[in-house]
Each structure stands twice: as structure tokens, then as C-alpha cells.
Write a protein that holds these residues in place. Structure first.
Motif, PDB file in Angstrom:
ATOM      1  N   PRO A 104      -0.432 -14.599 -26.846  1.00  0.00           N
ATOM      2  CA  PRO A 104      -0.893 -13.950 -28.086  1.00  0.00           C
ATOM      3  C   PRO A 104      -1.072 -12.436 -27.929  1.00  0.00           C
ATOM      4  O   PRO A 104      -0.777 -11.674 -28.861  1.00  0.00           O
ATOM      5  N   ALA A 141       0.766  -9.447 -30.100  1.00  0.00           N
ATOM      6  CA  ALA A 141       0.036  -8.365 -30.769  1.00  0.00           C
ATOM      7  C   ALA A 141       0.601  -7.008 -30.380  1.00  0.00           C
ATOM      8  O   ALA A 141       0.794  -6.124 -31.236  1.00  0.00           O
ATOM      9  N   SER A 193       2.564  -4.292 -32.761  1.00  0.00           N
ATOM     10  CA  SER A 193       2.027  -2.932 -32.866  1.00  0.00           C
ATOM     11  C   SER A 193       3.110  -1.891 -32.587  1.00  0.00           C
ATOM     12  O   SER A 193       3.226  -0.894 -33.304  1.00  0.00           O
ATOM     13  N   HIS A 243       4.514   0.692 -35.537  1.00  0.00           N
ATOM     14  CA  HIS A 243       4.269   2.122 -35.375  1.00  0.00           C
ATOM     15  C   HIS A 243       5.526   2.860 -34.935  1.00  0.00           C
ATOM     16  O   HIS A 243       5.440   3.992 -34.471  1.00  0.00           O
ATOM     17  N   LEU A 287      -9.241 -12.246 -30.775  1.00  0.00           N
ATOM     18  CA  LEU A 287      -8.530 -11.692 -29.616  1.00  0.00           C
ATOM     19  C   LEU A 287      -7.315 -10.869 -30.055  1.00  0.00           C
ATOM     20  O   LEU A 287      -7.148  -9.711 -29.655  1.00  0.00           O
ATOM     21  N   VAL A 288      -6.493 -11.458 -30.934  1.00  0.00           N
ATOM     22  CA  VAL A 288      -5.257 -10.774 -31.358  1.00  0.00           C
ATOM     23  C   VAL A 288      -5.596  -9.499 -32.129  1.00  0.00           C
ATOM     24  O   VAL A 288      -4.997  -8.443 -31.896  1.00  0.00           O
ATOM     25  N   VAL A 330      -6.861  -6.807 -29.698  1.00  0.00           N
ATOM     26  CA  VAL A 330      -5.773  -6.240 -28.884  1.00  0.00           C
ATOM     27  C   VAL A 330      -4.903  -5.333 -29.745  1.00  0.00           C
ATOM     28  O   VAL A 330      -4.528  -4.234 -29.335  1.00  0.00           O
ATOM     29  N   TYR A 331      -4.597  -5.780 -30.969  1.00  0.00           N
ATOM     30  CA  TYR A 331      -3.746  -4.980 -31.847  1.00  0.00           C
ATOM     31  C   TYR A 331      -4.391  -3.614 -32.128  1.00  0.00           C
ATOM     32  O   TYR A 331      -3.744  -2.578 -32.004  1.00  0.00           O
ATOM     33  N   PHE A 376      -4.666  -1.474 -28.853  1.00  0.00           N
ATOM     34  CA  PHE A 376      -3.357  -0.994 -28.402  1.00  0.00           C
ATOM     35  C   PHE A 376      -2.803   0.056 -29.361  1.00  0.00           C
ATOM     36  O   PHE A 376      -2.205   1.045 -28.936  1.00  0.00           O
ATOM     37  N   SER A 377      -3.004  -0.148 -30.669  1.00  0.00           N
ATOM     38  CA  SER A 377      -2.512   0.829 -31.650  1.00  0.00           C
ATOM     39  C   SER A 377      -3.327   2.117 -31.587  1.00  0.00           C
ATOM     40  O   SER A 377      -2.824   3.182 -31.937  1.00  0.00           O
ATOM     41  N   SER A 408      -5.853   2.937 -33.487  1.00  0.00           N
ATOM     42  CA  SER A 408      -6.032   3.442 -34.850  1.00  0.00           C
ATOM     43  C   SER A 408      -6.788   2.418 -35.677  1.00  0.00           C
ATOM     44  O   SER A 408      -6.588   1.212 -35.521  1.00  0.00           O
ATOM     45  N   ASP A 436      -3.375  -0.302 -40.306  1.00  0.00           N
ATOM     46  CA  ASP A 436      -3.474  -1.124 -39.102  1.00  0.00           C
ATOM     47  C   ASP A 436      -4.409  -2.300 -39.286  1.00  0.00           C
ATOM     48  O   ASP A 436      -4.177  -3.365 -38.720  1.00  0.00           O
ATOM     49  N   LEU A 483      -1.522 -10.411 -38.779  1.00  0.00           N
ATOM     50  CA  LEU A 483      -0.996 -10.848 -37.487  1.00  0.00           C
ATOM     51  C   LEU A 483      -1.967 -11.813 -36.813  1.00  0.00           C
ATOM     52  O   LEU A 483      -1.567 -12.861 -36.290  1.00  0.00           O
TER      53      LEU A 483
END
Lengths: 267, 168
Positions: free
Chosen positions: A118, A122, A126, A130, B13-14, B17-18, B21-22, B24, B29, B36
Motif C-alpha cells: 500500500p 501511495a 503521488s 505531481h 496509513l496510505v 504516506v501520500y 511523500f507529496s 503538501s 492533495d 487513494l
């Protein structure tokens, strides 16, 4: 003596190459000057003032790859598509339905992988979402997502694809959906032109000198950079499931393939 | 409501992380991250979450934080001290052996966290695991003994005690 010789040649080669590339200017003049082409790219990738020349994306690489030289990338995508068709042709008649068993790796690796998948998804999404804002984009994100197929094949063995309901035909369908989406974005300006009579260009992103057509660059104040976000997301789908197909085929055992295509001869 | 709760841990969790990691928290987002999170959670929760009340328990989470702090400071310091002593001494007092270490945890996350705790401290590495006999095979740089009690106390006990409060 031989070690000494190798050491001296490495040092000499390094010195010579460094001399050629710097003082002899084999790579052209270097220094603080940015070259003219780079300056043009930096000025035009995101520049609402020069509306006819900009790609409306702060990410220079994506602007170049999907706008300034977009048709080139389109053909690259087609080449990738053809390569996967070739792989599917080589494996024609082979299905995943009859593979059972396989243990995969130990409990430790399996549990950690289960949690990583998962997270992997993600991060891939991302990078894709982006692509028009930060380094990355559809191809890179697709490569990241394709890692899931390798993780499954290695950690849980190839039979896990059946258990999870991942099949070659589904992967082919998703990959084709990605390519259709790219085609849709590429031909939308032409369809628009046919319907309204406005001058447009194939794969057009933003307004041109003689064309007022543009994909929406913003949605609710969020920069989406016209075609770039859609091309990145579609490429993400096409590339990730293209790699999925390749890795799924490569994880098949030779005996299974031989049995399925009816090859009995033991050479 | 009970049914939906099962999907919350993976979704959190997802989404986390999103967003991390982004880098932002724009509405763009947050919307994509939320979609997601729901999608991935719907697909993968049944493989990852067996007991959602455990995954969502604040008490267990605090125990996890406590264990992480203990592990990253005290446990790591002790293990490093021992290995540094061995490295710096003249005689090289090693007694390497691959020993059987029985584990008591039943939960697979507890077992894996114990194994990784052992591997991540210098001096001990889990080489293999036998789930049927409930034992790890651990390479130990200074094996104090080969019998199950000694190896359990020397290698695993501290970790399993902390982790059982999180996962069992």
C-alpha cells in the motif's frame, strides 16, 4: 606490479579526461553561464506572460517531454506498447490459470512486503499526480507501481497473482485504457476544431499564436497544467500495467510454459 | 459502521504516506490522497488487517511509541556497546553460533517485529524462521549458551515483552 599498472592507468585516465573536459573545453564552454536553449526552457516552461510559447508547468522536464517535444514521447510510448505486444506474442497461448503452489519467502519477508505494497501504491500515485509540478511523472510512477508485481512474484510466488485476481487480460485491459486516454488527450484539439472550426494543433496544450484553444490550466486555483496532468496519469496507467505484464510473464517457469503450449520435446 | 471500521487503519496509513511523500497539504492533495486511501484500503485491508480494534487502539499505539523509544535508545545502545567492546579488544572475544530461539508470540506482526528487532541490533541476525516450531534461527556473535532458555533471555525476551503489549 600489475596492481601498480592498473592504479597508474586509472589515475592517468582520470587526469586526461578531466583535462580534456575542462581546460580543452571538449564539452563546450563551461562556467556560470547558462546556455541559450536552457535559458529558453527555464523562461518558457511556466510563463503566463508569453502565453503562446509556455507549457504552463513549473516542471521543466515534463514540459519538454509532454509539450515541447510531446510527439516524440508519444512515439516512445507507442514503441513501449509494441514491445509488450511482442512479449505477449512470444508467450501466446500461455495462461496463468494453471499455476498452483509455490511458497514464496519466509513469514518475515511476507509480512513486511504486505505492509510495503500500500505504501508503494501511495508513492506511485503521488509521483504521477505531481508530474506537472515536481520531478517525476507518468513513466517514473509507472515504474514504481510495477515494483508491486515483482514483490508479489518474488515474495509470494507467481501463483499469488491468481489468488489476488490479477490476470494478464486485466493488465492488458488497464494498459490499453491508459493508451486510449493518451489518444483521447492527443486528438481532443482536432475534434474541437472539427466541431467549432477553431484552428487547433494535434496534442495542443495551451494557446498558440494562431489558435485560441487551450486545455484548462487550473481547476479551482489548482494548477493542473492543461494536457500534462492527463498525459502523466494516462502514461502512469499504461506504463505500470505494461511492466506488470512483462514481470508476470517473466515470473512463469519454463516447464509451465512448455506444458501449456504443448511442447513435449525434451532437447 | 462496524464493517467500515475495518478499512480505517490501511486508509490512514496510505493517506499519511501520500501526504508526507507529496510534502503538501493543498486541497488537491487532500482530495487525491483521500480517494487513494479509500481505494487502496478497500482492496488490501482484508490481507493486512485481521483485528481492526487492535489497529485503532490508542493504548496499543502508545505502547508502540514506548517500545520504539526503548528500542532506539536503550536496546540499541546496549547492543552497540557490546559489539564495540568486542571490536576494540585485543583478543577478539567472539563465540559465534547459530542458535535456536523459541518465540511465544502468536500474532504474525509481533513475530515479525521481534525478528526485525533482533536483526536491527548489532551482534544478532535472524537467519531463518520456523513458524511450525515457533522458533527463530539467530546468528549470535557471542552465544552465551545454546539451550532455549539462555537464548530466549539473551536475544529475545526484552523485545517480545514490549511488543506483546502492542500486538498480542
Amino acid at each position: 606490479m600489475r596492481k601498480y599498472f592498473v592504479l597508474v592507468s586509472i589515475v592517468l585516465a582520470t587526469v586526461v579526461i578531466a583535462y580534456i573536459t575542462t581546460y580543452l573545453r571538449a564539452l563546450g564552454p563551461i562556467g556560470l553561464d547558462t546556455r541559450y536553449l536552457a535559458k529558453l526552457f527555464l523562461m518558457l516552461t511556466y510563463n503566463p506572460v508569453y502565453r503562446e510559447l509556455t507549457a504552463m508547468s513549473p516542471e521543466a522536464v515534463t514540459s519538454i517531454v509532454w509539450d515541447f517535444r510531446g510527439v516524440d514521447t508519444l512515439y516512445e510510448t507507442v514503441v513501449f506498447y509494441m514491445a509488450i505486444i511482442a512479449a505477449l506474442t512470444i508467450y501466446r497461448g500461455v495462461s496463468y490459470s494453471s499455476i498452483w503452489g509455490g511458497y514464496g519467502l519466509s513469514l518475515i519477508v511476507r509480512v513486511v512486503t504486505k505492509l510495503l505494497i500500500p505504501i508503494n501504491i501511495a508513492i506511485a500515485v503521488s509521483i504521477a499526480a505531481h508530474g506537472h509540478l515536481t520531478p517525476g511523472g507518468g513513466f517514473q510512477a509507472g515504474a514504481v507501481l510495477a515494483v508491486v508485481s515483482v514483490l508479489l512474484a518474488v515474495t509470494y510466488s507467481a501463483s499469488s497473482f491468481i489468488k489476488l485476481g490479477v490476470s494478464l487480460s486485466k493488465a492488458v485491459a488497464l494498459r490499453s485504457a491508459g493508451l486510449l486516454a493518451i489518444a483521447l488527450v492527443v486528438f481532443t484539439p482536432i475534434v474541437f476544431s472539427a466541431l467549432t472550426g477553431v484552428q487547433t494543433y494535434i496534442m495542443q496544450n495551451y494557446v498558440k499564436i494562431d489558435s485560441s484553444f487551450s486545455f484548462p490550466t487550473h481547476v479551482w486555483n489548482q494548477l493542473i497544467s492543461g494536457t500534462l496532468i492527463w498525459l502523466n496519469l494516462a502514461e502512469f496507467l499504461a506504463v505500470s500495467f505494461g511492466f506488470f505484464i512483462i514481470f508476470m510473464l517473466l515470473s512463469l517457469r519454463e516447464e509451465v510454459v512448455r506444458e501449456q503450449i504443448g511442447e513435449k520435446d525434451e532437447h | 459502521m462496524r464493517v467500515l471500521k475495518k478499512y480505517v487503519p490501511v486508509a490512514i496509513l496510505v493517506f499519511a504516506v501520500y501526504i508526507v511523500f507529496s510534502g503538501s497539504i493543498s486541497s488537491y492533495d487532500i482530495i487525491i490522497g483521500a480517494f487513494l486511501a479509500v481505494a487502496v484500503s478497500l482492496i488490501s485491508s482484508k490481507y493486512i488487517v485481521k483485528d481492526e480494534s487492535k489497529a485503532l487502539s490508542l493504548r496499543r499505539f502508545l505502547h508502540l511509541v514506548k517500545y520504539a523509544l526503548y528500542y532506539l535508545t536503550i536496546a540499541e545502545f546496549k547492543a552497540h556497546k557490546m559489539v564495540i567492546k568486542i571490536v576494540l579488544s585485543r583478543e577478539m572475544p567472539v563465540k559465534p553460533a547459530i542458535v535456536r530461539v523459541p518465540y511465544r508470540s502468536r500474532n504474525e506482526y509481533a513475530v515479525v517485529a521481534s525478528a526485525n528487532s533482533i536483526t536491527n541490533t548489532p551482534g544478532t541476525i535472524v537467519v531463518d524462521i520456523d513458524p511450525e516450531k515457533s522458533q527463530f534461527y539467530v546468528h549470535w556473535i557471542y552465544a552465551a549458551g545454546l539451550d532455549p532458555e539462555t537464548t530466549y533471555i539473551g536475544v529475545l525476551e526484552e523485545f517480545e515483552k514490549g511488543l506483546s503489549k502492542v500486538f498480542e
